[in-house]
Design a protein around this motif. Structure first.
Motif, mmCIF file in Angstrom:
data_model
loop_
_atom_site.group_PDB
_atom_site.id
_atom_site.type_symbol
_atom_site.label_atom_id
_atom_site.label_comp_id
_atom_site.label_asym_id
_atom_site.label_seq_id
_atom_site.Cartn_x
_atom_site.Cartn_y
_atom_site.Cartn_z
ATOM 1 N N GLU A 96 0.660 -1.235 -0.132
ATOM 2 C CA GLU A 96 0.034 -0.026 0.175
ATOM 3 C C GLU A 96 0.784 1.221 -0.078
ATOM 4 O O GLU A 96 2.078 1.298 0.682
ATOM 5 C CB GLU A 96 -0.798 -0.057 1.069
ATOM 6 N N GLU A 116 1.486 4.350 1.638
ATOM 7 C CA GLU A 116 1.538 5.235 2.793
ATOM 8 C C GLU A 116 1.684 6.651 2.838
ATOM 9 O O GLU A 116 2.649 7.085 1.953
ATOM 10 C CB GLU A 116 2.073 4.486 3.933
ATOM 11 N N LYS A 117 0.936 7.401 3.577
ATOM 12 C CA LYS A 117 1.412 8.768 3.589
ATOM 13 C C LYS A 117 2.708 9.129 3.879
ATOM 14 O O LYS A 117 3.119 10.083 3.327
ATOM 15 C CB LYS A 117 0.197 9.714 4.711
ATOM 16 N N TYR A 164 5.100 9.472 0.602
ATOM 17 C CA TYR A 164 4.685 10.494 -0.497
ATOM 18 C C TYR A 164 6.109 11.008 -1.001
ATOM 19 O O TYR A 164 6.694 11.437 -0.331
ATOM 20 C CB TYR A 164 3.706 11.521 0.022
ATOM 21 N N LYS A 181 -8.771 4.275 -1.144
ATOM 22 C CA LYS A 181 -8.119 4.909 -2.268
ATOM 23 C C LYS A 181 -8.532 6.631 -2.082
ATOM 24 O O LYS A 181 -7.472 7.203 -2.273
ATOM 25 C CB LYS A 181 -8.328 4.448 -3.784
ATOM 26 N N LYS A 239 -5.998 7.655 0.522
ATOM 27 C CA LYS A 239 -4.759 8.134 -0.155
ATOM 28 C C LYS A 239 -4.604 9.022 -1.109
ATOM 29 O O LYS A 239 -3.481 9.796 -1.165
ATOM 30 C CB LYS A 239 -4.325 6.449 -0.480
ATOM 31 N N TYR A 264 -2.465 12.443 -1.016
ATOM 32 C CA TYR A 264 -1.368 12.891 -1.849
ATOM 33 C C TYR A 264 -1.432 14.135 -2.402
ATOM 34 O O TYR A 264 -0.489 15.094 -2.485
ATOM 35 C CB TYR A 264 -1.192 11.791 -3.104
#
Length: 429
Positions: free
Chosen positions: A3, A5-6, A9, A336, A339, A343
């Motif tokens: 996945e 993840e923040k 980024y 999603k 996420k 982003y």
């Protein structure tokens, strides 16, 4: 694939492409028609909060019903592959899954404002002591018009009958503790709490469960307008327990301009035949509906509020979209959404431009996919610049750009390219 993840980024095109490669929903983008420029290049479409993109199957499904109409005419009500008489029932379960309801609690019918008026006929029952309606101060205009007209129609002054939940001076977002204070002061006078669950301007998501419990504690009926919430946030309507909710389907549900709306009525009202309502023959039980000389006998649940037979050509596109939602799974869509909007938020903050601020709450649980970006000293020319740069987004006066990466058809690369072009526009103002 892992996945995204923040904490991982990155402000690079390579990262955006990597995120798209790891995205389990990436394949659904090809199920939609993406707008193109004059040269045939895909535009970056970030305006699903106003009008969702067209599912490719929509044309096929509309054409199918046009063929049925041409080939068998009135017999389509019973002999079409999906009989028109029960066409809306095909969409009951996928629609219920999206809003977190039981199938019998939802129905697709009419349009949003019509459904809101129908619900207020049933759930706004003012008395001399309890006649007021509480809404958020910056409700979408149609909601404000509707509640004011209902108050006036019942013989009360909208100036006195409307209570506004509003942000504190110098703030943009509403605080729940201020709503609690309003209810403590006016709760015994309020007949209906009617809130737009996701605010169209700021993108703030209001807590359905907490607002419902607060309203019910004071003896009020509680309803929500999910126009900007349905298909975008976890509504969990049955569990959260509001009396009703209404929504349109042309935004995140991709059903086409001005398409049919939806309605939720909690099951505790399902079998109450005495509840006041405006009635029509399509809300009458199917078993005796076509016996034209019997008294109205409502279908239990939300379908009992139907007025007329459903508009099949308008329902065909929403059928195409709901099939995509069902295949993708709403939990996956919401995952999603958090996420990709995270982003977008990260990239905007990376601009480090003091003219830019984000009105929408930072907490992903307090928003959907929309970010409302305020640009100091900007005017509509900023939005025009986006359009010229191949980005379709949304402008709200006086200085806000609304950007909504819809998880079914937007990519991380879309988001990256949007912020790169924003950087260029800022350099020119």
């Amino acid at each position: 694939m892992p996945e995204i993840e923040k904490t991982t980024y990155q402000d690079t095109l390579a990262y955006a492409k990597q995120a798209d490669a790891a995205d389990p929903l990436a394949r659904f983008r090809d199920m939609f028609n993406i707008p193109k420029d004059a040269q045939g290049n895909n535009l970056i479409y970030l305006c699903g909060n106003s009008l969702g993109l067209q599912p490719k199957k929509a044309k096929e499904y509309v054409a199918q019903e046009l063929s049925n109409w041409a080939d068998i005419a009135v017999e389509g009500h019973f002999k079409a592959a999906i009989p028109w008489t029960t066409y809306h029932e095909v969409m009951r379960e996928p629609m219920a899954a999206i809003v977190g309801a039981k199938p019998e609690e939802v129905v697709l019918m009419n349009t949003l404002s019509t459904n809101l008026h129908l619900m207020m006929v049933s759930f706004y029952r003012p008395t001399a002591k309890r006649y007021k309606i509480l809404i958020e101060s910056d409700a979408f205009p149609s909601d404000s018009y509707a509640v004011k007209s209902q108050i006036k129609e019942k013989g009360y002054d909208p100036q006195e009958g409307l209570i506004l939940w509003q942000p504190r001076e110098g703030e943009h977002l509403n605080r729940f503790e201020d709503l609690e204070a309003l209810m403590a002061e006016h709760g015994e006078e309020i007949a209906l709490v009617m809130v737009g669950n996701s605010n169209y301007y700021t993108g703030q998501k209001y807590p359905i469960k907490e607002i419902t419990q607060l309203g019910h504690r004071y003896g009020c009926k509680v309803g929500f307008d999910l126009a900007h919430g349905v298909g975008n946030i976890d509504a969990d309507l049955h569990y959260n327990g509001p009396d009703f909710a209404v929504w349109c389907t042309y935004k995140y549900l991709n059903s086409g301009p001005g398409a049919i709306g939806g309605c939720f009525v909690h099951e505790r009202h399902a079998n109450d035949k005495d509840i006041p309502r405006f009635t029509g023959w399509w809300g009458h039980k199917m078993e005796s509906r076509f016996n034209m000389r019997v008294d109205f006998d409502p279908i239990p649940g939300a379908e009992g509020w139907q007025l007329s037979n459903p508009p099949i050509l308008s329902m065909a596109p929403i059928r195409a979209s709901l099939e995509i939602f069902a295949e993708a799974g709403f939990k996956n869509i919401r995952a999603k959404s958090k996420k990709i909007t995270g982003y977008l938020e990260y990239l905007i903050n990376q601009l480090n431009d003091e003219r830019i601020s984000i009105l929408t709450p930072e907490n992903p649980e307090e928003r959907g996919c929309q970010l409302s970006i305020q640009v100091k000293n900007a005017d509509r020319s900023m939005h025009d610049g986006f359009m010229q740069a191949g980005i379709i987004c949304d402008w709200r006066e006086p200085d806000v750009i609304r950007v909504a990466p819809a998880p079914l058809y937007n990519s991380y690369e879309d988001v990256y390219e949007m912020t790169q072009r924003l950087k260029q526009l800022l350099a020119n103002i």
